[in-house]
Motif scaffolding. Structure first.
Motif, PDB file in Angstrom:
ATOM      1  N   TYR A  35      77.865  19.852  35.346  1.00  0.00           N
ATOM      2  CA  TYR A  35      78.642  20.940  36.199  1.00  0.00           C
ATOM      3  C   TYR A  35      78.736  21.772  35.053  1.00  0.00           C
ATOM      4  O   TYR A  35      78.967  21.799  33.562  1.00  0.00           O
ATOM      5  N   GLN A  36      78.664  23.185  35.298  1.00  0.00           N
ATOM      6  CA  GLN A  36      78.615  24.506  34.285  1.00  0.00           C
ATOM      7  C   GLN A  36      79.149  25.738  34.964  1.00  0.00           C
ATOM      8  O   GLN A  36      78.914  25.692  36.300  1.00  0.00           O
ATOM      9  N   ARG A  37      79.517  26.552  34.309  1.00  0.00           N
ATOM     10  CA  ARG A  37      80.065  28.025  34.619  1.00  0.00           C
ATOM     11  C   ARG A  37      79.428  28.924  33.803  1.00  0.00           C
ATOM     12  O   ARG A  37      79.383  28.945  32.549  1.00  0.00           O
ATOM     13  N   THR A  38      78.664  29.753  34.335  1.00  0.00           N
ATOM     14  CA  THR A  38      78.233  31.126  33.332  1.00  0.00           C
ATOM     15  C   THR A  38      78.583  32.223  34.129  1.00  0.00           C
ATOM     16  O   THR A  38      79.004  32.232  35.209  1.00  0.00           O
ATOM     17  N   GLY A  39      78.766  33.537  33.464  1.00  0.00           N
ATOM     18  CA  GLY A  39      79.032  34.636  33.884  1.00  0.00           C
ATOM     19  C   GLY A  39      80.655  34.866  33.805  1.00  0.00           C
ATOM     20  O   GLY A  39      81.329  33.831  33.825  1.00  0.00           O
ATOM     21  N   ARG A  40      81.124  36.011  33.873  1.00  0.00           N
ATOM     22  CA  ARG A  40      82.445  36.528  33.928  1.00  0.00           C
ATOM     23  C   ARG A  40      83.125  35.801  32.773  1.00  0.00           C
ATOM     24  O   ARG A  40      84.466  35.489  33.139  1.00  0.00           O
ATOM     25  N   GLY A  41      82.630  35.817  31.572  1.00  0.00           N
ATOM     26  CA  GLY A  41      83.573  35.375  30.559  1.00  0.00           C
ATOM     27  C   GLY A  41      83.213  33.885  30.265  1.00  0.00           C
ATOM     28  O   GLY A  41      83.655  33.412  29.364  1.00  0.00           O
ATOM     29  N   TRP A  42      82.270  33.194  31.148  1.00  0.00           N
ATOM     30  CA  TRP A  42      82.008  31.860  30.719  1.00  0.00           C
ATOM     31  C   TRP A  42      80.676  31.360  30.387  1.00  0.00           C
ATOM     32  O   TRP A  42      79.685  32.135  30.892  1.00  0.00           O
ATOM     33  N   GLN A  43      80.318  30.408  29.588  1.00  0.00           N
ATOM     34  CA  GLN A  43      79.012  29.864  29.358  1.00  0.00           C
ATOM     35  C   GLN A  43      79.343  28.574  28.930  1.00  0.00           C
ATOM     36  O   GLN A  43      79.266  28.447  27.447  1.00  0.00           O
ATOM     37  N   THR A  44      79.670  27.626  29.576  1.00  0.00           N
ATOM     38  CA  THR A  44      80.032  26.242  29.087  1.00  0.00           C
ATOM     39  C   THR A  44      79.717  25.177  29.967  1.00  0.00           C
ATOM     40  O   THR A  44      79.844  25.671  31.309  1.00  0.00           O
ATOM     41  N   GLY A  45      79.708  24.017  29.786  1.00  0.00           N
ATOM     42  CA  GLY A  45      79.454  23.150  31.029  1.00  0.00           C
ATOM     43  C   GLY A  45      80.000  21.423  30.401  1.00  0.00           C
ATOM     44  O   GLY A  45      80.170  21.502  29.079  1.00  0.00           O
TER      45      GLY A  45
END
Lengths: 361, 361
Positions: free
Chosen positions: A27-37
């Motif tokens: 599971y991960q999140r990217t964009g809008r200040g996110w880049q991690t998982g």
């Protein structure tokens, strides 16, 4: 020993899920200040665990429980995550998911069992701020979602899960995998035993997996790669030289086998996986790397009908040695695969985009 | 970082004795049923010690005293020997030689000093019976003679001292050495600091230092080698395939530096030297290998006029990381040098005789 080669960078033929009983989810999140998982390895039927921590700056959870002299001899999941020490919270979500399925260390027995405590070993990489916001980091919900996403036929590798914010020697890092079949000769008329060794590596290393002289990975035997053009090699050297002063970096991962091993043997298996790390990532094990490898032994086999243990005492260490060799080789391949499978996110460039001719399918 | 390359296999330009204060001596016996020996590293002014044991079948002495939390923070000699566990007796001879020179841990102080107890860490390789007689093994006298032979300008390498009975992947093993100069950037107007890292390896490994596909060492960047002919490569594969079932094997050695380090830092230096071992010898760290590396930090420098410590707190771990990288690289080169410098004794053939065109000077 047969290595399951990767016909291309993007589609590995060998995976840690070739070890029966292992499921992988991201599971991960990217964009809008996110880049991690977060990446979770789930073993519903349980596995004997081990660990070896060899980096100078590790971030871990539940490693002491894995010491051979300590109580817990089965785990049902391992959690790897971005978020540095904050990311250790992701194991809470994996624990919750396992508890709902009654998977864990049983408290009470038989009809008196009152519940379980899932022991979820975890390790993290430092990726804080890679998406732009230092405070955007994975929490328990990431762990739960990674566990829920776990599949036997995991086909997403590279810049996903715990590898989303990973960086390796200036290039985009990622999650890689590989597997090897080890044939252990039968004795006393017993048939040969085929045992699977699989590895999963999250490469966020201070060192590089790429040899700057050739432009190819240090450990590349399982990959069909062309030599990059001189222009590509020049771009590569600029990327490798241009990386900022190394801060906190880490390669974390899992080596798993279908063999039935003791906790002490699984610890040794995890320990020798670091030899593969040392070959694939140069340098490794620095004061700024938190290099940690977990071991898992499921005790089942891929291709045998009857034998479920390494049974012959006289040859047990010989058989174990075959698995140790495969542990180093397979972990090295998984590290290389992580960087070959990575894709460019934001301002971190992937190897495949710096040297497209090398990694063309 | 500059590696002192070996212009040929036989005459290394870099040596562990490039670390000021270190002397190396060998003693060995061959013929009439003998093929074994002992190597002593003597540091008259003392050095801060460390150790990391990573093989499954080690034979060691005084390693517990080297743990960072324990008392002893200076040693004056390290003993490496053939003879398996029997060979640990060689340290008695090194102790006696040091005691006669009043070098060791002082008992009492000032005018009340009643004597010294030299702490001589030791590790052994398994070479019993290689000369024909199982009972011919080094004792205290070998240690004494190796210590007595210790010189700053040691020029004997290969099948000498502790490497006399060594075997590496079916080829004759030996003692190898290498050194690297690490330039640590000065801060706050301080001049750059040149620190030397040296390594000595006794290679008696289960695994091979030679890549069977190329016929060349896995780690060969510091050597000028030609590709062996196809006939030579064929002979090499037969030697590598023809080795007996691995029994007890070991790579032991020392990584030393002129930097001033704590015991814990020297332990880390020894630990990361195993990464070089993992790259140069494949496989390594098996259940049948007793792989052990000692660390020594003398606290003096080769080429600086004033600075004798890694002083800047903010960059201390960065500087340590440079030394760790050199530790792995230099130990890898020493392992390769051991096999390139080896000479044929009895029925153990040396690489230079199997692939003469590769190692021609």
């Amino acid at each position: 020993m047969k290595s399951r080669g990767h016909p291309s960078a993007a589609t590995p033929a060998g995976s840690i899920t070739d070890v029966p009983g292992l499921h992988v989810g991201h599971y991960q999140r990217t964009g809008r200040g996110w880049q991690t998982g977060t990446t979770a390895v789930i073993v519903p039927a349980g596995a004997v665990p081990g660990v070896d921590v060899r980096g100078g700056g590790p971030g871990t959870r539940e490693t002491d429980a894995l010491a051979p002299q300590n109580l817990v001899d089965q785990v049902h999941g391992v959690c790897l995550s971005g978020g540095s020490a904050y990311g250790l919270a992701t194991a809470d979500g994996v624990m919750a998911w396992l508890e709902e399925r009654n998977l864990g260390f049983p408290i009470g027995s038989g009809s008196d069992q009152v519940g379980v405590v899932p022991v979820v070993p975890a390790a993290v990489i430092f990726d804080l701020g890679r998406g732009g916001q230092f405070a955007n980091r994975p929490g328990a919900e990431f762990g739960r979602r990674a566990a829920k996403a776990a599949r036997k036929t995991q086909s997403h590798w590279g810049s996903v899960g715990a590898g989303t914010g990973a960086k390796a020697g200036g290039l985009q890092g990622g999650v890689g995998t590989a597997s090897t079949i080890v044939t252990i000769p039968g004795e006393d008329g017993q048939p040969d035993l085929d045992v699977t060794v699989g590895a999963l590596a999250v490469v966020n290393a201070n060192g590089s997996t790429i040899d700057p002289l050739t432009g190819l990975p240090w450990e590349r035997r399982c990959f069909q790669l062309r030599r990059p053009s001189s222009t590509e090699r020049q771009s590569l050297v600029e990327v490798l030289d241009g990386q900022a002063t190394p801060r906190l970096n880490t390669t974390i991962g899992i080596v798993a086998t279908s063999a039935q091993l003791t906790k002490a043997e699984v610890s040794k298996l995890a320990s020798v996986a670091h030899d593969g790390l040392a070959r694939a990532v140069r340098p490794a094990h620095s004061m700024f790397d938190g290099d940690t490898v977990f071991g898992l032994a499921t005790g089942t086999h891929l291709m045998t009908s009857e034998s479920t243990t390494l049974r012959v005492p006289g040859s047990r260490n010989g058989a174990l040695n075959q698995l140790l060799t495969a542990s180093a080789d397979t972990f090295a391949t998984a590290c290389t695969h992580a960087v070959l499978a990575a894709t460019t996110i934001g301002d971190l460039t992937a190897y495949r985009d710096v040297c497209p001719s090398a990694s063309r399918d």
